[in-house]
Design a protein around this motif. Structure first.
Motif, PDB file in Angstrom:
ATOM      1  N   UNK A   1     -12.670  -5.350  17.939  1.00 42.27           N
ATOM      2  CA  UNK A   1     -13.035  -7.286  16.694  1.00 42.27           C
ATOM      3  C   UNK A   1     -13.173  -6.445  15.648  1.00 42.27           C
ATOM      4  N   UNK A   2     -12.184  -7.521  14.617  1.00 43.39           N
ATOM      5  CA  UNK A   2     -12.329  -7.597  12.887  1.00 43.39           C
ATOM      6  C   UNK A   2     -13.483  -6.778  12.676  1.00 43.39           C
ATOM      7  N   UNK A   3     -15.105  -7.662  13.354  1.00 45.67           N
ATOM      8  CA  UNK A   3     -16.334  -7.304  12.696  1.00 45.67           C
ATOM      9  C   UNK A   3     -16.597  -6.060  12.635  1.00 45.67           C
ATOM     10  N   UNK A   4     -15.624  -5.309  13.800  1.00 46.77           N
ATOM     11  CA  UNK A   4     -16.449  -4.450  13.959  1.00 46.77           C
ATOM     12  C   UNK A   4     -15.743  -2.429  13.375  1.00 46.77           C
ATOM     13  N   UNK A   5     -15.002  -3.344  12.759  1.00 48.78           N
ATOM     14  CA  UNK A   5     -13.802  -2.384  12.139  1.00 48.78           C
ATOM     15  C   UNK A   5     -14.559  -2.161  10.697  1.00 48.78           C
ATOM     16  N   UNK A   6     -14.955  -2.549   9.793  1.00 45.67           N
ATOM     17  CA  UNK A   6     -15.599  -2.608   8.932  1.00 45.67           C
ATOM     18  C   UNK A   6     -16.029  -1.329   8.674  1.00 45.67           C
ATOM     19  N   UNK A   7     -17.030  -0.676   9.932  1.00 48.91           N
ATOM     20  CA  UNK A   7     -17.404   0.999   9.623  1.00 48.91           C
ATOM     21  C   UNK A   7     -15.970   2.031   9.389  1.00 48.91           C
ATOM     22  N   UNK A   8     -15.256   1.370  10.268  1.00 47.79           N
ATOM     23  CA  UNK A   8     -14.478   1.916  10.561  1.00 47.79           C
ATOM     24  C   UNK A   8     -13.511   2.496   9.703  1.00 47.79           C
ATOM     25  N   UNK A   9     -13.069   1.422   8.570  1.00 50.27           N
ATOM     26  CA  UNK A   9     -11.872   1.092   7.015  1.00 50.27           C
ATOM     27  C   UNK A   9     -12.915   2.253   6.517  1.00 50.27           C
TER      28      UNK A   9
END
Length: 424
Positions: A66-74
């Motif tokens: 989900x978009x919110x879960x991608x912040x650490x991956x970014x």
């Protein structure tokens, strides 16, 4: 009791899947006999994207990515691509270019120029035939130039890995191919700098200003920063061993260089590459020893995942498949012709010239990075980006079997020649 999927638990599950998954496929499932690790990593990232996992298991996909879960991956993805660009620059040894002679210069430049020119011509045609392939900030000329660069790319680090797996790293042909790839990479960053300046500038003067700032920064790095780094490394690593202080100095130089190029209007990846070329050459092997495995095996999977999430394959879109097919053919033909013909004309035998030509289409991660830069700059559309990522995977996967095929053809030719001689 159902476990709560906290942000920390979600990140740990993502990290376990991304780091272990591609490696297990490559190592334990026998994929290493088919394709290099980077191809498996790219395919794994695409498989986790909306085109495959998103369609097969939409609920699981929306939970994991989900978009919110991608912040650490970014953040990890940004670090991954920074380190990879830095390591690519570190692999480039200017001494490799000295004393190679006119034949080396001719083949190395031709191996980049011919496919880039063919790719630019194809890009110009695509811009008129499939306007949706161009990005929102691209004129037909900018799109054609960016597309041509994507066709002309050869990935130095991935080519080195393929040569190592094939036992050609110490072979004369392998060393020549690495030299050609090094020149290709150097030309690539010059070309991409020009296209970025063209695409991001509001006018001719702005483009010229950005280009001049970039050239000035490269000159300052070569004439001022490199000598400072030489003296600094002599102090922090007098015995040649890269300890904690030297690692921090290396990473600080990398991040500072990336910051400068981002500030002057060029991409931060260009700064990371320039930092790699500025490192003292006698410490290059030790720095690679400390950083390369961590960057490629631990950090890069996060980049591939975010890349895979940007790849949306529309099976009903003929434009995407046309771009994929035409770009693949032009890449293979352009690299082969641009390498093998001048190599033959400068004294190589046909078997060796064809082996060199078969090695040069190798794209790997370098192509994905260039595509990501052009996507973020608005030069390519998401549809074109997706088609070109597939092209990068296809031609890289074909590198090993193509070289094997050329070797078999050479052996058959030698065998038939010997039989002919015995008959007489």
């Amino acid at each position: 009791m159902t476990p709560v999927l906290t942000p920390a638990l979600l990140f740990l599950l993502q990290a376990l899947l991304l780091i272990a998954g591609p490696f297990l496929l490559w190592r334990l499932a026998g994929a290493r006999h088919i394709a290099p690790m980077v191809v498996i990593q790219i395919l794994f990232g695409i498989a986790l994207g909306p085109s495959l996992l998103g369609r097969a298991a939409p609920e699981l996909w929306s939970t994991l990515f989900a978009p919110a879960a991608l912040a650490p991956l970014s953040g990890l993805s940004l670090l991954a691509v920074l380190f990879f660009a830095f390591l690519t620059g570190l692999h480039l040894d200017p001494a490799e270019f000295r004393g190679r002679g006119r034949a080396f210069a001719t083949v190395s430049i031709s191996s980049m120029a011919v496919p880039t020119i063919l790719g630019t011509a194809l890009g110009w045609w695509l811009a008129g035939t499939f306007p949706g392939m161009a990005g929102p900030r691209a004129t037909p000329g900018v799109f054609a130039a960016g597309f041509g660069i994507c066709v002309g790319v050869t990935a130095l680090p991935v080519l080195g890995a393929i040569l190592r797996e094939m036992g050609l790293l110490g072979d004369r042909i392998g060393r020549m191919a690495l030299g050609y790839a090094a020149v290709n990479d150097a030309l690539l960053w010059l070309f991409i700098t020009g296209v970025l300046a063209w695409a991001t500038a509001d006018g001719g003067w702005a483009m010229l200003w950005v280009a001049l700032l970039g050239l000035a920064y490269v000159a300052v790095t070569a004439l001022v920063v490199r000598p400072i780094l030489e003296r600094l490394f002599d102090r922090v690593a007098p015995d040649g061993a890269i300890g904690d202080t030297a690692v921090v100095v290396t990473c600080a130089a990398l991040l500072a260089s990336a910051t400068v190029t981002e500030l002057i209007g060029l991409h931060y990846i260009l700064g990371a590459f320039v930092a790699g070329t500025a490192m003292p050459r006698r410490f290059a092997a030790a720095i690679l020893e400390r950083l390369e495995h961590f960057a490629t095996l631990i950090l890069l999977p996060f980049f591939f995942t975010l890349t895979g999430l940007k790849v949306t394959l529309d099976l009903s879109d003929p434009a995407q498949w046309a771009v994929f097919g035409l770009a693949s053919v032009v890449t293979l033909v352009g690299k082969m012709a641009g390498t093998a013909i001048p190599a033959r004309l400068t004294g190589e035998s046909w078997p060796d010239a064809l082996r060199l030509g078969a090695l040069m289409p190798c794209k790997g991660l370098m192509e994905v990075i260039v595509l990501t830069i052009l996507l973020e700059a608005g030069v390519l559309s998401a549809a074109c980006f997706s088609a070109m990522v597939l092209m990068a995977v296809a031609v890289t996967a074909l590198t090993q079997p193509s070289v094997r095929l050329m070797e078999r053809l050479a052996r058959r030719r030698d065998a038939s020649g010997q039989m002919g001689l015995r008959m007489f």
